[in-house]
Design an enzyme around this catalytic site. Structure first.
Site, mmCIF file in Angstrom:
data_model
loop_
_atom_site.group_PDB
_atom_site.id
_atom_site.type_symbol
_atom_site.label_atom_id
_atom_site.label_comp_id
_atom_site.label_asym_id
_atom_site.label_seq_id
_atom_site.Cartn_x
_atom_site.Cartn_y
_atom_site.Cartn_z
ATOM 1 C CE LYS A 4 -2.050 1.583 3.725
ATOM 2 N NZ LYS A 4 -2.957 1.753 4.889
ATOM 3 C CG ASP A 18 -7.359 3.495 1.641
ATOM 4 O OD1 ASP A 18 -8.172 2.975 0.838
ATOM 5 O OD2 ASP A 18 -7.408 4.687 1.982
#
Length: 214
Positions: free
Chosen positions: A124, A142
């Site tokens: 991420k 996310d």
């Protein structure tokens, strides 16, 4: 839903969200790549707003990569403690800055695999840096992204970030990925919320959304 149908849905969602949130971008404040690297690590289980306040104090004391690399982890921890997990985050930031200083001349590497080798950097974070700093294709999975793409029907009950990322790479045009994920954050905070019932009545994509009970 067939993959081609999902691609068509993705195209429509991208266009709608682009009109709704034309200026959506990263909500972490930074003016240098290494600062985004620090903020992303601090943002784990913490709000971006709080991180933006804390890093101001951090950079007052340690204004560059060399200063942070030379700092003791305990000194960093003392400042970043309000972000939670202070000891772990301070240790990662310290180690990360030392690597940048010693191996990359104080610069953040612009290769995905190199980013993943840095302490505390996962997929991420690496995607966020690739998209926002270097303008390269990126999918940032996310919690908002994962929740919304499941509700909208782009993925089917997949919650694991890596699997969601892999699924979205097949559906989202590479040049749209980073901005699309930023817009999902804005939409997830304001409309398609997690802790309350989604505000479908004021959602710009309600007619496209599968509205799965997720």
């Amino acid at each position: 839903m067939e993959e081609q149908q999902k691609k068509e849905l993705a195209k429509k969602l991208i266009e709608r969200l682009k009109k709704e949130y034309p200026d959506a971008g990263c909500t972490l404040d930074y003016d240098d790549a290494w600062k985004l690297l620090v903020s992303v690590r601090l943002a784990a289980q913490c709000t971006d707003a709080r991180v933006n306040v804390v890093v101001e104090k951090l950079y007052e004391k340690f204004p560059d990569v060399d200063a942070l690399a030379a700092a003791k982890a305990e000194e960093i921890e003392e400042i970043v403690r309000p972000c939670g997990l202070g000891r772990t985050k301070a240790r990662d930031i310290s180690a990360c800055m030392k690597i940048l200083k010693d191996q990359y001349n104080g610069k953040v590497p612009d290769h995905f695999e190199e980013l993943l080798k840095l302490p505390g950097v996962g997929r991420k974070s690496a995607n966020l840096i690739m998209g926002d700093v270097f303008g390269k294709p990126a999918i940032v999975t996310d919690t908002h992204c994962i929740r919304l793409v499941n509700r909208m029907g782009l993925v089917d009950g997949i919650k694991e970030p890596g699997k969601v990322e892999k699924a979205l790479w097949k559906l989202i045009p590479p040049e749209e990925g980073s901005d699309f994920c930023h817009r999902l954050v804005y939409h997830g905070r304001d409309v398609c919320t997690a802790r309350t019932k989604p505000y479908c009545e004021r959602c710009c994509v309600s007619d496209l959304c599968v509205k799965a009970d997720i």
